[in-house]
Enzyme design. Sequence first.
Site, PDB file in Angstrom:
ATOM      1  N   LYS A   1     -12.188  -0.456  -0.681  1.00 37.23           N
ATOM      2  CA  LYS A   1     -11.285   0.309  -1.536  1.00 37.23           C
ATOM      3  C   LYS A   1     -11.831   0.314  -2.962  1.00 37.23           C
ATOM      4  O   LYS A   1     -12.726   1.095  -3.277  1.00 37.23           O
ATOM      5  CB  LYS A   1      -9.868  -0.245  -1.406  1.00 37.23           C
ATOM      6  CG  LYS A   1      -9.285   0.017  -0.003  1.00 37.23           C
ATOM      7  CD  LYS A   1      -7.881  -0.490   0.146  1.00 37.23           C
ATOM      8  CE  LYS A   1      -7.249  -0.041   1.444  1.00 37.23           C
ATOM      9  NZ  LYS A   1      -7.984  -0.432   2.674  1.00 37.23           N
TER      10      LYS A   1
ATOM     11  N   SER B   1       0.793  -1.231   0.000  1.00 44.23           N
ATOM     12  CA  SER B   1       0.000   0.000   0.000  1.00 44.23           C
ATOM     13  C   SER B   1       0.823   1.276   0.000  1.00 44.23           C
ATOM     14  O   SER B   1       0.350   2.325  -0.445  1.00 44.23           O
ATOM     15  CB  SER B   1      -0.931   0.021   1.211  1.00 44.23           C
ATOM     16  OG  SER B   1      -0.183   0.019   2.419  1.00 44.23           O
TER      17      SER B   1
ATOM     18  N   HIS C   1      -5.219  -4.218  -1.758  1.00 42.88           N
ATOM     19  CA  HIS C   1      -5.015  -3.114  -2.708  1.00 42.88           C
ATOM     20  C   HIS C   1      -4.997  -3.605  -4.148  1.00 42.88           C
ATOM     21  O   HIS C   1      -4.553  -2.871  -5.045  1.00 42.88           O
ATOM     22  CB  HIS C   1      -3.731  -2.369  -2.371  1.00 42.88           C
ATOM     23  CG  HIS C   1      -3.817  -1.600  -1.094  1.00 42.88           C
ATOM     24  ND1 HIS C   1      -4.290  -0.304  -1.021  1.00 42.88           N
ATOM     25  CD2 HIS C   1      -3.508  -1.966   0.189  1.00 42.88           C
ATOM     26  CE1 HIS C   1      -4.267   0.099   0.239  1.00 42.88           C
ATOM     27  NE2 HIS C   1      -3.796  -0.882   0.989  1.00 42.88           N
TER      28      HIS C   1
END
Length: 554
Positions: free
Chosen positions: A355, A296, A324
């Site tokens: 996300k 990240s 991610h």
Amino acid sequence: MNSKACPFLNKFSMSSIRQYAPLFLSYVERCPVMMQSFSRQSTVSGDNAAPNLATEAEVQKCPFLTQVNVTVTEASQAVQEDTIGQQLLQLQPQEEKQPEKENPSPKFFNYEAFFAKQLQKKKEEHTYRVFKKVLRDASSFPHAFEHSTGKEKDITVWCSNDYLGMSWHPKVKEAVSEALWKHGAGSGGTRNISGNSPLHEQLERELAKLHHKEAGLVFTSCYVANDTTLFTLGKHLPGMHFFSDAGNHASMIQGIRTSMAQKHVFRHNDPDHLEEMLKKVDPNVPKVVAFETVHSMDGTICPTVEMCDVAHKYGALTFVDEVHAVGLYGDHGAGVGEQDDCLDKMDIISGTLGKAFGNMGGYIVGSAKLVDMIRSYGSGFIFTTSLPPTVLNGCLASIKVLASDEGRELRARQKRNVKYLREKLVSAGLPASHSPSHIIPIMVGDAEACTKLSNDLILKYGIYVQSINYPTVAKGTERLRVAPTPHHTKEMMDTFVDCLAELWKDSGLTLYGQVCPDSCECCNRELNIQDMFKREPVCLRTNCTYASLQAALA
């Protein structure tokens, strides 16, 4: 009266003592030093016996011992006001009744002072965090409104983990709204009591299908998913050994640490070092290798196939964090595992719904028995209120969109924007680190300067990009973390680079610094940092940002 026995009376002449005899007699009658002296003298025969001088311990009892210049007038006044008497009463022999004293209050630990000291330490190190007050505009992503000054200010957001803008996608908003009116706002409790629903089970089936696994389990966040799963494995597998990547997220570290299982930390994204460690452990004991695909903070992508192969070679399970990566990589958005065609090598995959999928929550997928064990033993799952129907329905809608042609188009646009912005930053002399992912770290290396850049960008230009300081990253590696989305235009990106470059120069920071790590992932060869300003290319890949800098310098 034997004045020589008393350190107080020794300060006066005999004529003064005779003149104020009644006053001094009153003192003598209350003084334990004099009374004790008289008592000792009475045992000595003869009228001419030498006086016994006061002992050191007796001298310390005299209330006037420390007074250097005591006049007769002061002594007279003290006796008349009974000041001496009050002091001498406290020096009476132990057998006499002493006035009761109140117990002093116990001295407790000063919690508030400790908290204040810790906060001041953070402020002095420039790592004290002040959150920006940002409300995003769902009608115009990535625009938002900033409220830190008390007045609404239009800004553009460059650091959101809502990587594809799915939080404001019309189908997602419609699904959330529909669930709200049909099922209400809350879930009703834990899954075990009253918080389970067909929506939970439908989402878990959809996630398992996305990752080609037998089963899935949804958590309130991926932090909880990682922590709970790793802790439960560490507690229940006998003689467990964890092998953890040095760059792992705090949630993974927490689960491993609190399980109290054996732990081995290997170098970040280094399968060779992992193998060295695995060789030293009994092949018959349970082992789990835990790592992330997309890091990240530095944007690196691990050598996923190699890591999984090494782990399985020594009988270890693989726990792969795709937080991610899910939604962003692969034909259907299943992550790096799908992109690298190695989903079958990943035994346990953890991901987030907060996300790229634009909602909230976390999950794991794996074999049916493994998932059922975590469901049955994981306290982080059992004792937590479940996700509400609004979130579940929104997640289902987002997963379906990103698995479609529309999702593939969004990912392609984002990839183009990331490439364009990184090259613009590098050509402007800004140290945008090379990374093969969608994350662009702009290395600052100083906490105070990094925070100032972030603050100036939003105050002067309405550009919001958060500074990343310790403990999220190591001291000396502070950075601005930029994540362009498919919805950032070229004009917006050009403006971003121009504004940042201006502030960078004003701050006195170095331009044209290193932009590739010591080991360049594009060509997998060692680089000499000193070659940065040489004209000959040092990276064999033409699309490497390091090579782009060489061209810019030429």
